[in-house]
Design an enzyme around this catalytic site. Structure first.
Site, short mmCIF file in Angstrom:
data_model
loop_
_atom_site.label_atom_id
_atom_site.label_comp_id
_atom_site.label_asym_id
_atom_site.label_seq_id
_atom_site.Cartn_x
_atom_site.Cartn_y
_atom_site.Cartn_z
N ASP A 40 -23.80 -49.50 95.44
CA ASP A 40 -24.43 -49.91 94.18
C ASP A 40 -24.35 -51.41 93.91
O ASP A 40 -23.30 -51.97 93.58
CB ASP A 40 -23.81 -49.14 92.98
N LYS A 47 -24.82 -43.18 88.39
CA LYS A 47 -24.72 -44.57 87.92
C LYS A 47 -23.58 -44.72 86.92
O LYS A 47 -22.86 -45.72 86.94
CB LYS A 47 -26.05 -44.97 87.28
N LYS A 82 -34.21 -55.74 81.96
CA LYS A 82 -33.20 -54.83 81.41
C LYS A 82 -32.39 -55.52 80.32
O LYS A 82 -31.97 -56.67 80.50
CB LYS A 82 -32.25 -54.37 82.52
N LYS A 131 -20.87 -52.64 92.91
CA LYS A 131 -20.18 -52.12 91.72
C LYS A 131 -19.01 -51.21 92.08
O LYS A 131 -17.98 -51.18 91.42
CB LYS A 131 -21.16 -51.27 90.89
N1 NAD Z 1 -30.49 -54.69 89.28
C1 NAD Z 1 -31.02 -53.70 90.00
O1 NAD Z 1 -32.21 -53.59 90.17
C2 NAD Z 1 -30.07 -52.71 90.61
C3 NAD Z 1 -28.69 -52.88 90.51
C4 NAD Z 1 -27.87 -51.94 91.10
C5 NAD Z 1 -28.40 -50.87 91.79
N2 NAD Z 1 -29.75 -50.74 91.85
C6 NAD Z 1 -30.27 -49.59 92.57
O2 NAD Z 1 -31.18 -50.01 93.56
C7 NAD Z 1 -32.14 -48.97 93.76
C8 NAD Z 1 -33.53 -49.56 93.72
O3 NAD Z 1 -33.75 -50.17 92.47
P1 NAD Z 1 -35.28 -50.53 92.12
O4 NAD Z 1 -35.28 -51.17 90.78
O5 NAD Z 1 -35.90 -51.22 93.26
O6 NAD Z 1 -35.89 -49.06 91.99
P2 NAD Z 1 -37.40 -48.60 92.25
O7 NAD Z 1 -37.49 -47.24 91.68
O8 NAD Z 1 -38.35 -49.63 91.82
O9 NAD Z 1 -37.49 -48.52 93.85
C9 NAD Z 1 -36.98 -47.43 94.57
C10 NAD Z 1 -37.97 -47.12 95.65
O10 NAD Z 1 -37.42 -46.12 96.49
C11 NAD Z 1 -38.45 -45.26 96.89
N3 NAD Z 1 -37.80 -44.05 97.37
C12 NAD Z 1 -37.23 -43.06 96.66
N4 NAD Z 1 -36.70 -42.15 97.52
C13 NAD Z 1 -36.92 -42.61 98.79
C14 NAD Z 1 -36.60 -42.14 100.07
N5 NAD Z 1 -35.95 -40.98 100.26
N6 NAD Z 1 -36.97 -42.88 101.15
C15 NAD Z 1 -37.64 -44.06 100.98
N7 NAD Z 1 -37.99 -44.54 99.76
C16 NAD Z 1 -37.62 -43.83 98.68
C17 NAD Z 1 -39.32 -45.13 95.66
O11 NAD Z 1 -40.63 -44.72 95.98
C18 NAD Z 1 -39.30 -46.57 95.12
O12 NAD Z 1 -40.38 -47.31 95.64
C19 NAD Z 1 -31.90 -47.94 92.66
O13 NAD Z 1 -31.13 -46.87 93.17
C20 NAD Z 1 -31.07 -48.70 91.65
O14 NAD Z 1 -30.21 -47.88 90.89
C21 NAD Z 1 -30.60 -51.62 91.30
O1 LIP Z 2 -25.66 -53.90 87.78
P1 LIP Z 2 -25.66 -53.53 86.33
O2 LIP Z 2 -26.54 -54.41 85.49
O3 LIP Z 2 -24.30 -53.31 85.75
O4 LIP Z 2 -26.28 -52.04 86.30
C1 LIP Z 2 -27.65 -51.83 86.23
C2 LIP Z 2 -27.81 -50.76 85.21
O5 LIP Z 2 -27.40 -51.32 83.99
C3 LIP Z 2 -29.25 -50.36 85.12
O6 LIP Z 2 -29.37 -49.36 84.17
C4 LIP Z 2 -29.73 -49.86 86.44
O7 LIP Z 2 -31.07 -49.67 86.35
C5 LIP Z 2 -29.54 -50.85 87.54
O8 LIP Z 2 -29.78 -50.16 88.73
C6 LIP Z 2 -28.14 -51.43 87.57
O9 LIP Z 2 -27.27 -50.49 88.16
#
Ligand code: NAD
Ligand code: LIP
Length: 541
Positions: A331, A380, A423, A497
């Protein structure tokens, strides 16, 4: 190094799908003048004495501290080679944003915004945009700071060849439009090249992500549960990608949707044999992310989990150990939690008794949509909640560990489409201070989710790739064999995280400690002591 033609900030050079640069061994920003460090054409070799303090408690309760040291040798291959980054979830907000960001930097793009012209940068990348104290200038006595990425030869993100998979078939240009993260004036400059980028079809097991993701799933492989065919297809995809681009190595990252936790079931995923048998039998408790991790381990491709689910079930970690393959997770630590891991460290180490943390956030991107489903939110919630445990455990003055005393801590995530990727994180930290007083810190933090996570994706790839080129051995150990890092790369903790650590080893969440650990390990590889910040030269004279 063969570098892409750098545009002057106008249109990307027409037809310029340039050869990605190969970061050959470049002259170091600095060299270490020490009998313990040798630079040759192939390697940087260092001798490093690791000094710690061993503590034991005598029968009558006395605590005895004994200095200890271990002599190590490190060997770092200087030539980086040609590196690929394959993202699972490439068509998502993070995947599209990091791809666009790397292209914009590669071409030195600028673009118009309401606030004026903006230029590509790597802000938010600890590797590319932060510095470390190298030492003190002999003449002026002032600190000399160098870029973190100059500590050892590292891949440059501009040179990364990018690919990946997505259950959504949109090309990267269309997916970037869908993400609504970047300025139109930038997207227009990248549209031509990104429209040629198409995610590979992926595996889709509906039970692991929110049902509201189904409408995206138009680019999927046959089969809705684990099977060895999926493992072999992913392995073949990696091999094909390497061959197509003439890569020396690939680093794979999960930036797909957050999955629900998988149950850890004896006989199913607790050992290598059981996990592989479960995949072969199509056991419904094997998640897509675990299938990707297994495929990467078998393909000796480092795999990093940027989401909070428990991808690395025991059988997967055991498999990585057997194959000396690398895993990292979990994460991305991008915004609200990153701030928390710094602020809590400060408060508790200042002797302030933090008594409650209320962390609320709302967001409107697809990640938030997926997290609006309880099982995915729960993954999460766990990763966002455990981040204070080590800091609380380190202070038995403020917290009665015998009574498991710790701050109240609640995490709330709400999906509000209107705010998109911008966010909102609202936090309240409440603490007891001197003589019955209280301190309350309230924070409103607009964390641009993808613009904060994308640099972490780069850092994770660059550091994981570097680790594949570092070997170590203990001086005087009988076999004298060079070894690699443990399969579970806890050196990546700063970017995550819920840091995955080798089984039985402690989890460190304090942000400053995580950064020091990573920097000081890299310093050791060039024979430099950790930076103590004692500056005795400025105190004892
Ligand atoms: N700040 C952040 O954006 C942040 C921080 C921590 C964790 N994350 C994690 O990162 C991940 C991606 O975040 P995001 O904002 O890009 O999300 P998003 O939903 O925009 O992108 C995820 C992508 O994964 C694809 N997907 C889902 N299942 C799949 C699979 N089995 N194989 C291939 N592709 C698949 C979806 O179609 C989508 O395009 C999430 O799990 C989120 O919780 C994001
Ligand atoms: O990294 P961070 O800002 O503590 O946590 C974020 C969450 O607050 C948010 O809800 C989630 O969409 C992101 O994937 C990310 O995990």
């Amino acid at each position: 190094m063969i570098m892409a033609p750098h545009a002057t900030g106008d249109e990307v050079p027409h037809g310029s799908s340039p050869q990605i640069g190969i970061t050959a061994a470049k002259p170091e920003t600095f060299t270490v003048n020490s009998p313990n460090v040798v630079y040759n054409d192939e390697h940087v070799l260092s001798k490093y004495t690791y000094r710690t303090t061993q503590v034991h408690t005598t029968g009558d309760g006395k605590i005895v501290a004994t200095p200890a040291e271990v002599a190590y040798e490190f060997k770092t291959q200087r030539n980086v080679g040609k590196v690929g980054m394959m993202l699972v979830g490439w068509g998502g907000n993070n995947g599209t944003t990091v791809t666009a960001g790397i292209l914009a930097n590669r071409y030195n793009l600028t673009w118009e915004t309401r606030e004026g012209v903006r230029a590509a940068n790597y802000y938010g990348s600890v590797v590319m945009a932060s510095t470390v104290k190298l030492g003190t200038d002999v003449n002026t006595g002032r600190e000399v700071n160098v870029p973190l990425h100059s500590l050892l030869p590292m891949a440059h993100p501009n040179d990364l060849v990018i690919g990946g998979w997505d259950i959504s078939g949109l090309d990267l240009a269309a997916a970037t439009e869908r993400a609504k993260v970047l300025e139109p004036s930038l997207k227009s400059k990248l549209r031509k090249e990104m429209s040629t980028m198409k995610p590979l079809p992926s595996i889709y097991y509906p039970d692991f992500i929110a049902a509201n993701q189904e409408d995206r799933a138009d680019n999927i492989l046959p089969g809705s549960k684990a099977c060895m065919e999926h493992v072999e297809k992913i392995r073949q995809d990696i091999r094909d990608f390497k061959a197509q681009h003439g890569l020396d190595k690939v680093i794979c990252q999960w930036t797909a949707n957050t999955e629900r936790y998988a149950d850890i079931i004896p006989g199913v995923n607790d050992t290598v044999a059981n996990l592989l048998a479960s995949i072969g039998a199509g056991h419904p408790e094997v998640s897509p992310s675990t299938v990707f991790a297994v495929a990467c381990v078998l393909e000796n491709t480092p795999f990093i989990n940027g989401s909070p689910q428990n991808t690395f079930v025991p059988g997967c970690i055991e498999l990585a150990r057997q194959h000396s393959a690398f895993l990292g997770g979990d994460d991305f630590k991008s915004g609200q939690t990153k701030m928390k891991s710094a602020l809590v460290d400060f408060l508790i180490n200042a002797g302030i008794k933090l008594t409650s943390i209320a962390s609320y956030n709302h967001l409107g991107n697809n990640d938030g949509k997926n997290l609006s489903s309880h099982k995915q939110f729960r993954s999460k919630e766990i990763s966002k909640s455990n981040v204070v445990d080590d800091m609380v455990a380190a202070n038995g003055i403020l917290y009665d560990h015998g009574k498991n005393e710790k701050p109240d801590h609640t995490v709330v995530i709400k999906y509000l489409p209107a705010v998109g990727d911008h966010k909102r994180a609202l936090d309240e930290y409440h603490a007891e201070i001197f003589m019955g007083g209280h301190q309350t810190i309230s924070m409103y933090n607009v964390c641009e989710d993808s613009l904060l996570a994308s640099p972490l994706i780069i850092d994770l790839v660059v550091i994981a790739e570097l680790v594949t080129r570092i070997q170590w051995r203990k001086v005087g150990e009988d076999d004298g064999k060079w070894k690699g890092f443990h399969s579970v790369l806890s050196i990546l903790s700063y970017m995550l995280k819920a840091p995955l650590t080798p089984p039985g080893t402690p989890v460190v969440n304090a942000l400053a400690k995580q950064r020091s650990a990573m920097v000081n390990i890299l310093r050791a590889c060039v024979g430099l002591e950790p930076e103590s910040d004692m500056t005795l030269e400025h105190k004892l004279f």
